[in-house]
Design an enzyme around this catalytic site. Structure first.
Site, PDB file in Angstrom:
ATOM      1  N   SER A 193       0.909  -1.758   0.385  1.00 19.94           N
ATOM      2  CA  SER A 193       0.055   0.050  -0.405  1.00 19.94           C
ATOM      3  C   SER A 193       1.031   1.188   0.167  1.00 19.94           C
ATOM      4  O   SER A 193       0.128   2.315  -0.254  1.00 19.94           O
ATOM      5  CB  SER A 193      -1.219   0.248   1.436  1.00 19.94           C
ATOM      6  N   HIS A 199      -6.413  -3.929  -2.112  1.00 19.60           N
ATOM      7  CA  HIS A 199      -5.921  -2.509  -2.416  1.00 19.60           C
ATOM      8  C   HIS A 199      -5.057  -3.079  -4.269  1.00 19.60           C
ATOM      9  O   HIS A 199      -4.930  -2.936  -4.979  1.00 19.60           O
ATOM     10  CB  HIS A 199      -4.108  -2.135  -2.233  1.00 19.60           C
ATOM     11  N   LYS A 224     -12.409  -0.083   0.258  1.00 20.99           N
ATOM     12  CA  LYS A 224     -11.675   0.458  -0.929  1.00 20.99           C
ATOM     13  C   LYS A 224     -12.178   0.581  -1.769  1.00 20.99           C
ATOM     14  O   LYS A 224     -13.419   0.933  -1.812  1.00 20.99           O
ATOM     15  CB  LYS A 224     -10.422  -0.292  -0.594  1.00 20.99           C
TER      16      LYS A 224
END
Length: 397
Positions: A186, A214, A245
């Site tokens: 990340s 991610h 996310k």
């Protein structure tokens, strides 16, 4: 009692500020989107948001909001319980089934966050007879989860396959071995070499676990993450990820894995057994998110175009950006105080970003972690680049 430690805590806070490492929190008064309004913690007004994990721009998507509103009427606000008591609804099971199918795994278990998911895996599966082999730059939740178990701990240098093989050789006497890696790291935007990791796992009889927080939703041809990108969806044993996310940006996490692993987690994983169930409104909205992700590549293509434009324009302007094509685009600064000041100057110019410094990243590697979104327009990206150039000049660089 606290009066005895108040001065020590205050001194520590002063030291953090003096080192340029203090992390102020800005308050926004609008939904998460490409542009937000700052109401506290910075110059007030509308600014372009380039620091959210809202990769596909779905946090305020009208279809997702409509699904959430409908879910409130149908399913209520919350479960007021843990899953095994009275905290499971049809919508939770439906989401688990959809995630299993989407990720190509046999079963899925929901958690209140991916931090909890990572915190619940290792202690359940591993004990003092076992070994866990972890990438040096894995997320803090993986590190903390490993600390909770009694397995021997091995660490290999980031994405270093030779070092990973060395750790596998040194742990061959273990009953079980689990290799664990972020799918995308990340702070750097680097992608783990999963095919080669799976090859080593096959050679040394180890399991593979990937935290794909991610990546899921936008990496890979169908948005199924790094296992899809590397063609190893059937070779990864455990996938953890977040709904907070790209998949809507709310909260919640999951473990998608072999059927027997998920069954054992339901019986013994402490964050699952002792935390309230995921709110039904999030589960229902996440189902709509999966519909949007599976129906079209448009958002993924727009995200890729924005990422390529920002990276190329910033490189042309002389900024140092870590290489890659992920929408995490770290603009390397080095000095922590300078990174913090640059973020302040950018906010004054209408661009909301955050300076990252120790302990989030190593000393001397402070950066502005820019994150692109499908919600950004071409004009938004070009305006951000212009703001970086102007802020650098104001900084005296």
């Amino acid at each position: 009692m606290f009066d005895n430690v108040r001065d020590d805590v205050a001194t520590t806070l002063d030291e953090i500020r003096e080192a340029g490492l203090f992390k102020p929190e800005r308050v926004i008064g609008t939904p998460q989107s490409a542009a937000v309004t700052v109401t506290a913690g910075g110059a007030p007004g509308e600014v372009l948001n380039f620091c959210a994990n809202n990769y596909l721009g779905l946090a305020d998507h009208p279809d997702v909001l409509a699904a959430a509103k409908d879910a409130l009427d149908r399913w209520g606000y919350g479960m007021a319980s843990v899953r095994f008591i009275c905290g499971t609804q049809d919508v939770h099971k439906e989401l688990e089934d959809r995630l299993s199918t989407f990720l190509g795994q046999e079963d899925t278990i929901l958690y209140s966050s991916c931090f909890d998911a990572n915190g619940g895996v290792f202690e359940t599966l591993l004990d003092e007879r076992d070994a866990v082999i972890s990438d040096a730059l894995n997320h803090a939740s993986i590190i903390d989860g490993i600390r909770l178990c009694k397995a021997r701990r091995h660490r290999y240098a980031n994405r270093d396959l030779a070092d990973l093989e060395k750790q596998l050789k040194e742990s061959q006497d273990a009953r079980r071995r689990l290799i664990v890696t972020d799918g995308v790291f990340s702070m750097d935007g680097y992608v783990a070499p999963l095919r080669e990791i799976c090859d080593l796992a096959d050679r040394y009889d180890a399991m593979v676990m990937v935290d794909d927080s991610h990546a899921v939703g936008f990496v890979g041809a169908g948005g199924r993450g790094t296992p899809e990108l590397h063609g190893v969806m059937d070779r990864v044993d455990i996938i953890t990820g977040t709904l907070g996310k790209a998949l809507g940006g709310a909260s919640g996490g999951y473990v998608a894995a072999r059927r027997e692993i998920v069954a054992l987690l339901r019986q013994r994983s402490r964050p699952y057994l002792f935390s309230n169930s995921l709110a039904p409104v999030i589960a229902a909205a996440s189902l709509k998110v999966l519909d949007l992700v599976e129906e079209s590549n448009e958002l993924r293509e727009r995200l890729a175009a924005n990422t390529a434009l920002f990276r190329s324009k910033m490189t042309e302007a002389g900024f140092e950006i870590l290489p890659g094509d992920h929408p995490i685009a770290p603009v390397m600064i080095g000095d922590a105080a300078k990174a913090g000041r640059l973020a302040e100057l950018l906010l004054e110019r209408g661009v909301y970003v955050i300076g990252f410094s120790y302990p989030v990243v190593p000393h001397g590697q402070a950066r502005i972690r820019v994150q692109l979104s499908a919600a950004h327009s071409t004009e938004d990206v070009e305006r951000a680049v212009a703001a970086f150039i102007d802020a650098r000049a104001a900084l005296g660089e």
